[in-house]
Structure formats: structure tokens, C-alpha cells
Scaffold this motif. Structure first.
Motif, PDB file in Angstrom:
ATOM      1  N   ALA A  86      33.434  46.308 -24.316  1.00 19.94           N
ATOM      2  CA  ALA A  86      32.413  47.343 -24.521  1.00 19.94           C
ATOM      3  C   ALA A  86      31.211  46.777 -25.281  1.00 19.94           C
ATOM      4  O   ALA A  86      30.057  47.062 -24.945  1.00 19.94           O
ATOM      5  CB  ALA A  86      33.004  48.530 -25.275  1.00 19.94           C
ATOM      6  N   ARG A  87      31.486  45.970 -26.297  1.00 17.34           N
ATOM      7  CA  ARG A  87      30.381  45.349 -27.053  1.00 17.34           C
ATOM      8  C   ARG A  87      29.592  44.382 -26.171  1.00 17.34           C
ATOM      9  O   ARG A  87      28.372  44.320 -26.249  1.00 17.34           O
ATOM     10  CB  ARG A  87      30.930  44.637 -28.279  1.00 17.34           C
ATOM     11  N   ARG A  88      30.314  43.641 -25.340  1.00 18.06           N
ATOM     12  CA  ARG A  88      29.650  42.717 -24.423  1.00 18.06           C
ATOM     13  C   ARG A  88      28.750  43.488 -23.468  1.00 18.06           C
ATOM     14  O   ARG A  88      27.629  43.093 -23.205  1.00 18.06           O
ATOM     15  CB  ARG A  88      30.681  41.924 -23.626  1.00 18.06           C
ATOM     16  N   PHE A  89      29.249  44.611 -22.945  1.00 19.65           N
ATOM     17  CA  PHE A  89      28.458  45.430 -22.032  1.00 19.65           C
ATOM     18  C   PHE A  89      27.234  46.005 -22.745  1.00 19.65           C
ATOM     19  O   PHE A  89      26.133  46.035 -22.193  1.00 19.65           O
ATOM     20  CB  PHE A  89      29.306  46.561 -21.454  1.00 19.65           C
ATOM     21  N   GLU A  90      27.426  46.431 -23.985  1.00 20.08           N
ATOM     22  CA  GLU A  90      26.318  47.009 -24.753  1.00 20.08           C
ATOM     23  C   GLU A  90      25.235  45.973 -25.038  1.00 20.08           C
ATOM     24  O   GLU A  90      24.042  46.260 -24.945  1.00 20.08           O
ATOM     25  CB  GLU A  90      26.848  47.582 -26.069  1.00 20.08           C
ATOM     26  N   GLU A  91      25.629  44.755 -25.378  1.00 19.41           N
ATOM     27  CA  GLU A  91      24.668  43.717 -25.737  1.00 19.41           C
ATOM     28  C   GLU A  91      24.004  43.078 -24.519  1.00 19.41           C
ATOM     29  O   GLU A  91      22.807  42.867 -24.500  1.00 19.41           O
ATOM     30  CB  GLU A  91      25.359  42.626 -26.563  1.00 19.41           C
ATOM     31  N   LYS A  92      24.806  42.758 -23.497  1.00 17.50           N
ATOM     32  CA  LYS A  92      24.282  41.995 -22.364  1.00 17.50           C
ATOM     33  C   LYS A  92      24.090  42.825 -21.101  1.00 17.50           C
ATOM     34  O   LYS A  92      23.547  42.334 -20.122  1.00 17.50           O
ATOM     35  CB  LYS A  92      25.228  40.834 -22.052  1.00 17.50           C
ATOM     36  N   ARG A  93      24.580  44.061 -21.110  1.00  8.10           N
ATOM     37  CA  ARG A  93      24.517  44.924 -19.932  1.00  8.10           C
ATOM     38  C   ARG A  93      25.172  44.251 -18.727  1.00  8.10           C
ATOM     39  O   ARG A  93      24.695  44.342 -17.608  1.00  8.10           O
ATOM     40  CB  ARG A  93      23.093  45.330 -19.597  1.00  8.10           C
ATOM     41  N   ALA A  94      26.269  43.537 -19.002  1.00 10.54           N
ATOM     42  CA  ALA A  94      26.968  42.826 -17.932  1.00 10.54           C
ATOM     43  C   ALA A  94      28.462  42.747 -18.252  1.00 10.54           C
ATOM     44  O   ALA A  94      28.861  42.816 -19.412  1.00 10.54           O
ATOM     45  CB  ALA A  94      26.410  41.429 -17.784  1.00 10.54           C
ATOM     46  N   MET A  95      29.255  42.602 -17.208  1.00 11.23           N
ATOM     47  CA  MET A  95      30.685  42.395 -17.368  1.00 11.23           C
ATOM     48  C   MET A  95      31.018  40.965 -16.974  1.00 11.23           C
ATOM     49  O   MET A  95      30.312  40.363 -16.172  1.00 11.23           O
ATOM     50  CB  MET A  95      31.475  43.347 -16.461  1.00 11.23           C
ATOM     51  N   ARG A  96      32.117  40.458 -17.538  1.00 11.00           N
ATOM     52  CA  ARG A  96      32.564  39.126 -17.158  1.00 11.00           C
ATOM     53  C   ARG A  96      32.932  39.128 -15.676  1.00 11.00           C
ATOM     54  O   ARG A  96      33.425  40.135 -15.157  1.00 11.00           O
ATOM     55  CB  ARG A  96      33.777  38.714 -17.976  1.00 11.00           C
ATOM     56  N   PRO A  97      32.724  38.014 -14.972  1.00  7.37           N
ATOM     57  CA  PRO A  97      33.083  37.955 -13.553  1.00  7.37           C
ATOM     58  C   PRO A  97      34.555  38.278 -13.291  1.00  7.37           C
ATOM     59  O   PRO A  97      34.886  38.920 -12.301  1.00  7.37           O
ATOM     60  CB  PRO A  97      32.754  36.518 -13.162  1.00  7.37           C
ATOM     61  N   ALA A  98      35.442  37.848 -14.176  1.00  2.00           N
ATOM     62  CA  ALA A  98      36.869  38.129 -13.985  1.00  2.00           C
ATOM     63  C   ALA A  98      37.143  39.634 -14.004  1.00  2.00           C
ATOM     64  O   ALA A  98      37.951  40.138 -13.211  1.00  2.00           O
ATOM     65  CB  ALA A  98      37.684  37.430 -15.070  1.00  2.00           C
ATOM     66  N   VAL A  99      36.462  40.354 -14.873  1.00  2.00           N
ATOM     67  CA  VAL A  99      36.640  41.803 -14.959  1.00  2.00           C
ATOM     68  C   VAL A  99      36.113  42.463 -13.683  1.00  2.00           C
ATOM     69  O   VAL A  99      36.735  43.385 -13.142  1.00  2.00           O
ATOM     70  CB  VAL A  99      35.927  42.366 -16.210  1.00  2.00           C
ATOM     71  N   LYS A 100      34.988  41.984 -13.174  1.00  2.00           N
ATOM     72  CA  LYS A 100      34.431  42.524 -11.930  1.00  2.00           C
ATOM     73  C   LYS A 100      35.391  42.299 -10.766  1.00  2.00           C
ATOM     74  O   LYS A 100      35.608  43.193  -9.945  1.00  2.00           O
ATOM     75  CB  LYS A 100      33.084  41.873 -11.620  1.00  2.00           C
ATOM     76  N   ILE A 101      35.960  41.106 -10.692  1.00  2.00           N
ATOM     77  CA  ILE A 101      36.873  40.780  -9.597  1.00  2.00           C
ATOM     78  C   ILE A 101      38.119  41.645  -9.666  1.00  2.00           C
ATOM     79  O   ILE A 101      38.567  42.200  -8.649  1.00  2.00           O
ATOM     80  CB  ILE A 101      37.227  39.278  -9.609  1.00  2.00           C
ATOM     81  N   ILE A 102      38.679  41.799 -10.858  1.00  2.00           N
ATOM     82  CA  ILE A 102      39.871  42.635 -11.017  1.00  2.00           C
ATOM     83  C   ILE A 102      39.558  44.082 -10.632  1.00  2.00           C
ATOM     84  O   ILE A 102      40.343  44.728  -9.924  1.00  2.00           O
ATOM     85  CB  ILE A 102      40.416  42.556 -12.459  1.00  2.00           C
TER      86      ILE A 102
END
Length: 116
Positions: A86-102
């Protein structure tokens, strides 16, 4: 147009002036945050139920309604992994590629299971 910023409920208010908040908005946000927290906790325990989207909703609702509940939410040990996302999404407005793939695979798997 002079001054102004977006208020708590979407109304435009002059700089330095707090917008009027409708009396029932805060309790509704608290209820929404509590429901989202319960779903986030269930998602942390149950496979297939996402945690991060519900956690984002709960963080958003508590940030606008209750600092005490917001602080409590970020201290829940079960949600620490989702809080990192959630913090990563808030700061970078992006998800890790692994999370997207899952997420992509899980979405299509659920479509495949319900189709057949």
C-alpha cells in the motif's frame, strides 16, 4: 477565481477556510473503514481474497475520519506485508510486476473456473 482547494467532501473552499462537513460523513467513513479492515484481515488469512485493495480503502477512510483508527490499522501485525504494498502504491502509484502477474493469473483462473 481566487484561492480555493478541494475540501473534505469535494466542495471548493477559499484558502484557509475549512469547508462544512456534513454531519453523517465521518460516521459513514468510519463504518466503511471498519468493513474494509475486516475484509483486509480476511484477505490476509484466506487464499484468493485480496488484502491490499481493502487495506487501501480502509486507510483512505480512516485518514479522513479518525486518526486514532488510522494509527491502530497500521499497527496490525497481520497486515504488515500488505501495508508495504500500500505504501509503495501511494508513493510510486505502481505495483510490483510480480503482484500484477499474480493478480492477472488469479483473475483469469477465476474466470476459467466459473466458465467450466
Amino acid at each position: 477565481m481566487k484561492g480555493g482547494g478541494l475540501g473534505a467532501i469535494g466542495t471548493v473552499a477559499p484558502c484557509g477556510v475549512e469547508p462544512k462537513v456534513i454531519w453523517y460523513v465521518k460516521p459513514l467513513l468510519i463504518v466503511l473503514g471498519c468493513v474494509a479492515t475486516v475484509l483486509a484481515l480476511a484477505g490476509a488469512i484466506l487464499p484468493g481474497l485480496p488484502t491490499t485493495p481493502f487495506l487501501l480503502v480502509a486507510l483512505w477512510a480512516f485518514a479522513r475520519s479518525s486518526q486514532r483508527l488510522h494509527d491502530w490499522l497500521v499497527q496490525i501485525p497481520v497486515l504488515q506485508t500488505a501495508l508495504v504494498e500500500a505504501r509503495r502504491f501511494e508513493e510510486k502509484r505502481a505495483m510490483r510486476p510480480a503482484v500484477k502477474i499474480i493478480a492477472f493469473v488469479m483473475a483469469w483462473a477465476s474466470v476459467a473456473v466459473t466458465t467450466f
